[in-house]
Design a protein around this motif. Structure first.
Motif, PDB file in Angstrom:
ATOM      1  N   HIS A 160     -77.027  -3.982  -6.590  1.00  0.00           N
ATOM      2  CA  HIS A 160     -76.316  -5.212  -6.174  1.00  0.00           C
ATOM      3  C   HIS A 160     -75.860  -5.135  -4.538  1.00  0.00           C
ATOM      4  CE1 HIS A 160     -75.573  -6.706 -10.681  1.00  0.00           C
ATOM      5  NE2 HIS A 160     -76.830  -6.199 -10.257  1.00  0.00           N
ATOM      6  N   ASP A 161     -76.536  -4.361  -3.832  1.00  0.00           N
ATOM      7  CA  ASP A 161     -75.760  -4.106  -2.495  1.00  0.00           C
ATOM      8  C   ASP A 161     -76.677  -4.631  -1.252  1.00  0.00           C
ATOM      9  OD1 ASP A 161     -77.456  -2.120  -2.803  1.00  0.00           O
ATOM     10  OD2 ASP A 161     -76.260  -0.462  -2.489  1.00  0.00           O
ATOM     11  N   ARG A 162     -77.812  -5.262  -1.630  1.00  0.00           N
ATOM     12  CA  ARG A 162     -78.868  -5.566  -0.866  1.00  0.00           C
ATOM     13  C   ARG A 162     -79.778  -6.823  -1.115  1.00  0.00           C
ATOM     14  NH1 ARG A 162     -80.797   0.134  -0.130  1.00  0.00           N
ATOM     15  NH2 ARG A 162     -78.774   0.624  -0.781  1.00  0.00           N
ATOM     16  N   ALA A 163     -80.462  -7.139  -0.032  1.00  0.00           N
ATOM     17  CA  ALA A 163     -81.599  -8.297  -0.431  1.00  0.00           C
ATOM     18  C   ALA A 163     -82.407  -8.020  -1.555  1.00  0.00           C
ATOM     19  CB  ALA A 163     -82.090  -8.702   0.868  1.00  0.00           C
ATOM     20  N   ILE A 164     -82.916  -9.019  -2.115  1.00  0.00           N
ATOM     21  CA  ILE A 164     -83.814  -8.987  -3.155  1.00  0.00           C
ATOM     22  C   ILE A 164     -85.140  -8.387  -2.616  1.00  0.00           C
ATOM     23  CG2 ILE A 164     -85.108 -10.250  -5.186  1.00  0.00           C
ATOM     24  CD1 ILE A 164     -82.518 -11.981  -4.741  1.00  0.00           C
ATOM     25  N   SER A 165     -85.891  -7.362  -3.580  1.00  0.00           N
ATOM     26  CA  SER A 165     -87.220  -6.842  -2.901  1.00  0.00           C
ATOM     27  C   SER A 165     -88.333  -7.734  -3.320  1.00  0.00           C
ATOM     28  CB  SER A 165     -87.431  -5.609  -3.607  1.00  0.00           C
ATOM     29  OG  SER A 165     -87.566  -5.820  -5.120  1.00  0.00           O
ATOM     30  N   GLU A 166     -89.468  -7.758  -2.758  1.00  0.00           N
ATOM     31  CA  GLU A 166     -90.600  -8.461  -2.572  1.00  0.00           C
ATOM     32  C   GLU A 166     -91.178  -8.521  -4.338  1.00  0.00           C
ATOM     33  OE1 GLU A 166     -92.848 -11.476  -1.741  1.00  0.00           O
ATOM     34  OE2 GLU A 166     -91.058 -10.704  -0.526  1.00  0.00           O
ATOM     35  N   PRO A 167     -91.273  -7.053  -4.530  1.00  0.00           N
ATOM     36  CA  PRO A 167     -91.650  -7.082  -6.112  1.00  0.00           C
ATOM     37  C   PRO A 167     -90.608  -8.088  -7.336  1.00  0.00           C
ATOM     38  CG  PRO A 167     -91.753  -4.846  -5.052  1.00  0.00           C
ATOM     39  CD  PRO A 167     -91.072  -5.811  -4.198  1.00  0.00           C
ATOM     40  N   TRP A 176     -89.000 -10.743  -6.180  1.00  0.00           N
ATOM     41  CA  TRP A 176     -89.173 -11.992  -5.964  1.00  0.00           C
ATOM     42  C   TRP A 176     -90.828 -12.551  -6.717  1.00  0.00           C
ATOM     43  CZ3 TRP A 176     -85.922 -14.981  -4.813  1.00  0.00           C
ATOM     44  CH2 TRP A 176     -84.857 -14.896  -3.796  1.00  0.00           C
ATOM     45  N   ASN A 177     -91.759 -11.515  -6.615  1.00  0.00           N
ATOM     46  CA  ASN A 177     -92.883 -11.890  -7.293  1.00  0.00           C
ATOM     47  C   ASN A 177     -92.986 -12.125  -8.960  1.00  0.00           C
ATOM     48  OD1 ASN A 177     -94.361 -12.036  -4.850  1.00  0.00           O
ATOM     49  ND2 ASN A 177     -95.074  -9.845  -4.990  1.00  0.00           N
ATOM     50  N   LEU A 178     -91.865 -11.138  -9.500  1.00  0.00           N
ATOM     51  CA  LEU A 178     -91.641 -11.486 -10.568  1.00  0.00           C
ATOM     52  C   LEU A 178     -90.964 -12.534 -11.145  1.00  0.00           C
ATOM     53  CD1 LEU A 178     -90.586  -7.850 -11.786  1.00  0.00           C
ATOM     54  CD2 LEU A 178     -92.668  -8.842 -12.673  1.00  0.00           C
ATOM     55  N   TYR A 179     -90.259 -13.125 -10.221  1.00  0.00           N
ATOM     56  CA  TYR A 179     -89.450 -14.325 -10.429  1.00  0.00           C
ATOM     57  C   TYR A 179     -90.366 -15.682 -10.271  1.00  0.00           C
ATOM     58  CZ  TYR A 179     -86.221 -18.178  -9.668  1.00  0.00           C
ATOM     59  OH  TYR A 179     -85.615 -19.599  -9.861  1.00  0.00           O
ATOM     60  N   ARG A 180     -91.387 -15.645  -9.597  1.00  0.00           N
ATOM     61  CA  ARG A 180     -92.396 -16.687  -9.455  1.00  0.00           C
ATOM     62  C   ARG A 180     -93.275 -16.874 -10.744  1.00  0.00           C
ATOM     63  NH1 ARG A 180     -92.519 -14.287  -3.969  1.00  0.00           N
ATOM     64  NH2 ARG A 180     -92.028 -15.837  -2.371  1.00  0.00           N
ATOM     65  N   ASP A 181     -93.595 -15.633 -10.999  1.00  0.00           N
ATOM     66  CA  ASP A 181     -94.455 -15.492 -12.356  1.00  0.00           C
ATOM     67  C   ASP A 181     -93.566 -16.429 -13.524  1.00  0.00           C
ATOM     68  OD1 ASP A 181     -96.519 -15.009 -14.116  1.00  0.00           O
ATOM     69  OD2 ASP A 181     -95.125 -13.519 -15.160  1.00  0.00           O
ATOM     70  N   VAL A 182     -92.223 -15.825 -13.427  1.00  0.00           N
ATOM     71  CA  VAL A 182     -91.142 -16.224 -14.747  1.00  0.00           C
ATOM     72  C   VAL A 182     -91.073 -17.941 -14.472  1.00  0.00           C
ATOM     73  CG1 VAL A 182     -89.045 -16.217 -15.460  1.00  0.00           C
ATOM     74  CG2 VAL A 182     -90.121 -14.129 -15.016  1.00  0.00           C
ATOM     75  N   VAL A 183     -90.864 -18.359 -13.317  1.00  0.00           N
ATOM     76  CA  VAL A 183     -90.872 -19.618 -13.122  1.00  0.00           C
ATOM     77  C   VAL A 183     -91.988 -20.367 -13.347  1.00  0.00           C
ATOM     78  CG1 VAL A 183     -90.224 -21.522 -11.406  1.00  0.00           C
ATOM     79  CG2 VAL A 183     -88.658 -19.733 -11.339  1.00  0.00           C
ATOM     80  N   SER A 184     -93.157 -20.053 -13.083  1.00  0.00           N
ATOM     81  CA  SER A 184     -94.385 -20.563 -13.608  1.00  0.00           C
ATOM     82  C   SER A 184     -94.649 -20.761 -14.996  1.00  0.00           C
ATOM     83  CB  SER A 184     -95.711 -19.884 -12.910  1.00  0.00           C
ATOM     84  OG  SER A 184     -95.839 -18.761 -13.601  1.00  0.00           O
ATOM     85  N   ARG A 185     -93.780 -19.895 -15.899  1.00  0.00           N
ATOM     86  CA  ARG A 185     -94.042 -20.070 -17.223  1.00  0.00           C
ATOM     87  C   ARG A 185     -92.995 -20.670 -17.981  1.00  0.00           C
ATOM     88  NH1 ARG A 185     -94.986 -13.483 -17.761  1.00  0.00           N
ATOM     89  NH2 ARG A 185     -95.288 -14.262 -20.371  1.00  0.00           N
ATOM     90  N   THR A 186     -91.570 -20.597 -17.251  1.00  0.00           N
ATOM     91  CA  THR A 186     -90.471 -21.318 -18.050  1.00  0.00           C
ATOM     92  C   THR A 186     -90.114 -22.773 -17.301  1.00  0.00           C
ATOM     93  OG1 THR A 186     -88.777 -20.429 -16.504  1.00  0.00           O
ATOM     94  CG2 THR A 186     -89.631 -19.115 -18.465  1.00  0.00           C
ATOM     95  N   GLY A 187     -90.736 -22.906 -16.125  1.00  0.00           N
ATOM     96  CA  GLY A 187     -89.946 -23.913 -15.299  1.00  0.00           C
ATOM     97  C   GLY A 187     -88.850 -23.669 -14.820  1.00  0.00           C
ATOM     98  N   PRO A 188     -87.937 -24.409 -14.019  1.00  0.00           N
ATOM     99  CA  PRO A 188     -86.774 -23.877 -13.452  1.00  0.00           C
ATOM    100  C   PRO A 188     -85.817 -23.602 -14.508  1.00  0.00           C
ATOM    101  CG  PRO A 188     -87.622 -26.025 -12.474  1.00  0.00           C
ATOM    102  CD  PRO A 188     -88.568 -25.637 -13.717  1.00  0.00           C
TER     103      PRO A 188
END
Length: 309
Positions: free
Chosen positions: A245-252, A254-266
């Motif tokens: 919890h001490d730096r910016a979020i990594s691209e992998p 972010w990609n997992l988050y995009r996939d989750v949002v596509s399946r759950t909605g916001p």
């Protein structure tokens, strides 16, 4: 089973909405609240935002911490995130700690309340770590009992956060996702899906983060956490990720988050950043990336062709 079980309701897009998650709250985007950011937040805050605090930092009766938290609470919803309840421990919950937690929830009436699937105390000793637990029937009984105690005390469901782990127990008789599904089903609690935790554990233990996510009860996700992680090497020079919890979020992640949002909605989504704090605009930009991903998802749904009969 606890009295706080709720039937999942369909959202406006037909997807499930978890308990105690009104449709308007699904688009909330938040960050950890740090006192040094207060003036900047008021000057350039978060539209449809929320802020999360660790419960244990506000268990005193008053003083500057409460004055600052009350100031934020006047303008934004809060998420209260417990880190020391030791829900996964074999011993009884600390009654005094639970009472302070209950009083804090009653005082601030947060939009979201959560705790960890972990243990952090034993035999009267408290540890500055969120420690893993074996996934077995006996542990399941303890966890469910403890969650029901917490929910009965605060008179509402909590969200349980999936852990980041660095060791696994040979005595486990079920997978982590099976364990989580059982807890959610038996207690009526929701799931705080920490996507960075999934990525960290998957990397450290050599399993697929995507396959892990496939096995979670997405209809019970009431909040999502995103955070940065650091890289180390273990004694065998293998890559070891730390949920720092001490730096910016990594691209992998972010990609997992995009996939989750596509399946759950916001879902209400929080950027966790607890040390090596950046200036507020940096943290705010991370939150705005969440907002952008949600907008992109909703735009793609709106533009999708309709195939009505």
């Amino acid at each position: 089973m606890t009295d706080f079980t709720r039937t999942t309701q369909p959202g406006p897009d037909g997807r499930g909405r978890p308990p105690h998650a009104p449709a308007a709250a699904q688009h909330l985007v938040g960050t950890s609240f740090k006192h040094e950011h207060l003036a900047d937040i008021f000057a350039d805050g978060l539209k449809d935002g929320f802020f999360e605090v660790h419960a244990e930092n506000y268990m005193g009766a008053g003083g500057p911490p409460h004055r600052l938290l009350a100031a934020i609470r006047e303008h934004y919803p809060l998420s209260i995130h417990g880190v020391c309840m030791s829900i996964g421990g074999p011993g009884a919950l600390d009654a005094a700690h639970l009472a302070r937690f209950r009083d804090l929830v009653a005082r601030y009436e947060p939009a979201l309340v959560s705790e960890h699937l972990a243990w952090s105390s034993h035999g009267g000793q408290f540890f500055n770590d969120l420690l893993p637990l074996p996934y077995a029937k006996e542990t399941l009984e303890h966890v469910c009992e403890h969650i029901e105690q917490v929910q009965n005390a605060i008179k509402r469901p909590i969200l349980l956060e999936n852990p980041s782990t660095y060791v696994a127990f040979a005595s486990s008789t079920m997978s982590e996702t099976d364990f989580i599904r059982s807890v959610v089903q038996r207690t009526g609690c929701g799931l705080l899906l920490d996507i960075n935790n999934v990525f960290v554990s998957a990397t450290n233990h050599g399993f697929s983060a995507a396959a892990y996510l496939d096995e979670l009860p997405f209809d019970r996700v009431g909040e999502i956490h995103l955070a940065g992680h650091s890289e180390q090497r273990d004694d065998e020079n293998e890559l070891l990720l730390i949920d720092s919890h001490d730096r910016a979020i990594s691209e992998p992640v972010w990609n997992l988050y995009r996939d989750v949002v596509s399946r759950t909605g916001p879902r209400p989504t929080l950027i966790e950043w607890d040390s090596n704090l950046p200036a507020w605009p940096v943290l705010r930009d991370q939150a705005m990336t969440v907002r952008q991903i949600i907008v992109e998802h909703e735009t793609s749904l709106a533009e999708a062709p309709c195939h009505g009969g």
